[in-house]
Write an enzyme that holds these catalytic residues in place. Structure first.
Site, PDB file in Angstrom:
ATOM      1  N   HIS A 163       0.830  -1.222   0.000  1.00  0.00           N
ATOM      2  CA  HIS A 163       0.000   0.000   0.000  1.00  0.00           C
ATOM      3  C   HIS A 163       0.859   1.265   0.000  1.00  0.00           C
ATOM      4  CE1 HIS A 163      -3.814   2.147   1.022  1.00  0.00           C
ATOM      5  NE2 HIS A 163      -2.971   3.005   1.584  1.00  0.00           N
ATOM      6  N   HIS A 191       0.953   5.477  -1.882  1.00  0.00           N
ATOM      7  CA  HIS A 191       0.350   6.491  -2.773  1.00  0.00           C
ATOM      8  C   HIS A 191       1.487   7.281  -3.421  1.00  0.00           C
ATOM      9  CE1 HIS A 191      -3.706   6.310  -0.700  1.00  0.00           C
ATOM     10  NE2 HIS A 191      -2.946   5.871   0.260  1.00  0.00           N
ATOM     11  N   HIS A 248     -11.830   4.150  -1.877  1.00  0.00           N
ATOM     12  CA  HIS A 248     -11.163   5.143  -1.028  1.00  0.00           C
ATOM     13  C   HIS A 248     -11.458   4.910   0.454  1.00  0.00           C
ATOM     14  CE1 HIS A 248     -10.612   9.008   1.075  1.00  0.00           C
ATOM     15  NE2 HIS A 248      -9.468   8.973   0.437  1.00  0.00           N
ATOM     16  N   HIS A 286      -9.424   1.508   2.225  1.00  0.00           N
ATOM     17  CA  HIS A 286      -9.116   2.079   3.542  1.00  0.00           C
ATOM     18  C   HIS A 286     -10.327   1.806   4.431  1.00  0.00           C
ATOM     19  CE1 HIS A 286      -6.570   5.029   1.103  1.00  0.00           C
ATOM     20  NE2 HIS A 286      -5.712   4.554   1.957  1.00  0.00           N
ATOM     21  N   GLU A 338      -9.715   3.969   9.814  1.00  0.00           N
ATOM     22  CA  GLU A 338      -8.375   4.482  10.074  1.00  0.00           C
ATOM     23  C   GLU A 338      -8.357   5.330  11.350  1.00  0.00           C
ATOM     24  OE1 GLU A 338      -6.922   6.842   6.819  1.00  0.00           O
ATOM     25  OE2 GLU A 338      -4.937   7.108   7.718  1.00  0.00           O
ATOM     26  N   ASP A 377       2.341   3.088   3.226  1.00  0.00           N
ATOM     27  CA  ASP A 377       1.436   4.173   2.858  1.00  0.00           C
ATOM     28  C   ASP A 377       2.246   5.160   2.002  1.00  0.00           C
ATOM     29  OD1 ASP A 377      -1.025   5.430   2.708  1.00  0.00           O
ATOM     30  OD2 ASP A 377      -1.376   5.413   4.866  1.00  0.00           O
TER      31      ASP A 377
HETATM   32  C1  BEZ Z   1     -16.140  12.326  -0.893  1.00  0.00           C
HETATM   33  O1  BEZ Z   1     -16.263  12.296  -2.104  1.00  0.00           O
HETATM   34  O2  BEZ Z   1     -17.081  12.110  -0.140  1.00  0.00           O
HETATM   35  C2  BEZ Z   1     -14.805  12.635  -0.258  1.00  0.00           C
HETATM   36  C3  BEZ Z   1     -13.701  12.927  -1.054  1.00  0.00           C
HETATM   37  C4  BEZ Z   1     -12.487  13.197  -0.449  1.00  0.00           C
HETATM   38  C5  BEZ Z   1     -12.354  13.151   0.935  1.00  0.00           C
HETATM   39  C6  BEZ Z   1     -13.453  12.847   1.700  1.00  0.00           C
HETATM   40  C7  BEZ Z   1     -14.679  12.595   1.108  1.00  0.00           C
HETATM   41 FE   FE2 Z   2      -3.468   4.983   2.160  1.00  0.00          FE
END
Ligand code: BEZ
Ligand code: FE2
Length: 404
Positions: free
Chosen positions: A62, A64, A181, A208, A211, A307
């Site tokens: 993992h 980024h 995400h 994720h 966290e 990370d």
């Molecule tokens: C969202 O699309 O809800 C989002 C995007 C980035 C950070 C947190 C939430």
């Molecule tokens: Fe991450």
């Protein structure tokens, strides 16, 4: 055919002494150097320096890369202030992260013995670098978007990025994959579509999960600092999902869940029961004030991962392992050192479904060779000495080719 010898070889059955490995792109035979030279008289022999230890190439599940330009832009110490600075500086950080910056970080990973990494890709910007890097890359196309109004548009963009990574996969070591995400940032409708897509195509899947304390509070009670965040940026005070609903969405497909620091025992048991695994990022968790994952109580497979530089100070695997030794200060240190090495080799390979991560006949010939400062006095402490004394590997092979 080539033959490589080392004073010690890390295998699933412990460290072998004074043995050698015959290999092409895969491992063909393991025995003494003399036996292998007789068996393969044409093979080139590679001898390592005294006090060498040969490991399978390490796997960082993992990272980024797109946030590799961060040094002091993002606020460390606590999750929400960090997330606020991500929103504030995201464009300039991603803009400053050109191919040279990302290539340098791939090289930092290579130097620390990482032959395979899982790249979480928000925008697809690192695709070219990942295509050219010598490492095997599980290219996790990330899905984000909690607002139903934009969900289709974001899903279509995500599909385009998957297609682009598929196109690269034919000519490189890229393995297309999907990352969700987080529970708070992905709408359940597109979440379900992406899990189905992963299942249909056998894509590695990651997310994720739990966290921070803020994430837990928001998902459980629609309260806390994430509520303020969603009110400010998204004009909403209702989470799109809850902890159970999110977990259940992955019921039919083993997924690599990143962090899980705030997951309780019932949730961890559920993940274990469903065949999932955890990516544990010790320095990231510490730097963002998320807490310590009690790895001594985990009853499911886990990897150790760096990370990104958005929540870390290096992508060096040995830096991460040393941090893990200090963070988990109640676990007996020799036992922990052995466990950590397993988590970045055979366990990580099993989690990602890759044929590397073990010095075993038939596995891919990925080797990370380190050199100890002197002949170790006690072989049963080799795991710890290897972690404590290595900043950079002496050499690295991927698919049987020397890359360092
Ligand atoms: C969202 O699309 O809800 C989002 C995007 C980035 C950070 C947190 C939430
Ligand atoms: Fe991450």
């Amino acid at each position: 055919m080539k033959i490589i010898s080392a004073d010690f070889i890390y295998t699933p059955n412990g460290f072998l002494e004074n043995k050698a490995v015959a290999f092409t792109d895969t491992i063909r035979y393991i025995d003494t150097l003399e036996v292998l030279q007789k068996k393969y008289p044409e093979a080139k022999t590679i001898k390592n320096k005294p006090n060498s230890v040969l490991f399978p190439g390490f796997i960082n599940t993992h990272v980024h890369l797109e946030f590799s330009s961060n040094r002091t832009s993002l606020k460390y110490g606590s999750f929400m202030p960090w997330l606020d600075t991500v929103i504030e500086h995201r464009e300039e950080l991603v803009g400053a992260c050109d191919n040279d910056v990302m290539r340098t970080e791939c090289e930092a990973m290579l130097s620390s013995g990482i032959s395979t990494f899982g790249a979480i890709s928000s925008f697809g910007n690192e695709l070219e670098v990942c295509e050219k890097t010598p490492q095997r890359v599980v290219f996790y196309n990330e899905l984000i978007g909690s607002n139903a109004q934009y969900a289709d548009m974001l899903y279509n963009d995500f599909l385009e990025r998957i297609k682009a990574s598929e196109a690269c996969a034919k000519e490189s070591k890229i393995i297309p994959a999907i990352a969700i995400h987080s529970p708070y940032s992905v709408h359940p409708v597109i979440l379900q579509k992406s899990v189905t897509l992963a299942k249909q195509n056998n894509y590695p899947l990651s997310a994720h999960f739990l966290e921070s304390q803020a994430e837990r509070q928001w998902l459980e009670n629609a309260e806390g600092d994430l509520k303020l965040f969603f009110e400010k940026y998204f004009k909403t005070s209702t989470p799109v999902t809850n902890i159970q609903e999110f977990m259940y969405a992955f019921d039919t497909y083993p997924t690599h869940f990143t962090h899980c620091v705030q997951a309780n025992q019932v949730e961890l048991d559920y993940l274990a029961q469903m065949g999932h695994s955890v990516a544990h990022c010790p320095r990231s968790n510490r730097y963002l004030g998320c807490g310590r994952l009690a790895i001594e109580n985990l009853n499911l497979p886990y990897s150790i991962a760096t990370d990104g530089l958005s929540s870390n100070d290096s992508l060096n695997m040995f830096d991460e392992l040393r941090a893990a030794l200090l963070l988990h200060n109640d676990i007996p240190i020799q036992e922990l050192a052995s466990r950590l090495l397993k988590s970045i080799t055979s366990d990580a390979a099993d989690i990602l479904g890759l044929h590397c991560g073990r010095i075993e006949v038939g596995k891919l010939a990925d080797f990370a060779i380190i050199t100890l400062p002197e002949a170790p006095k006690r072989v049963d402490e080799l795991a710890l000495w290897s972690i404590l004394y290595t900043k950079k590997v002496s050499s690295l092979y991927i698919n049987g080719v020397k890359e360092r």
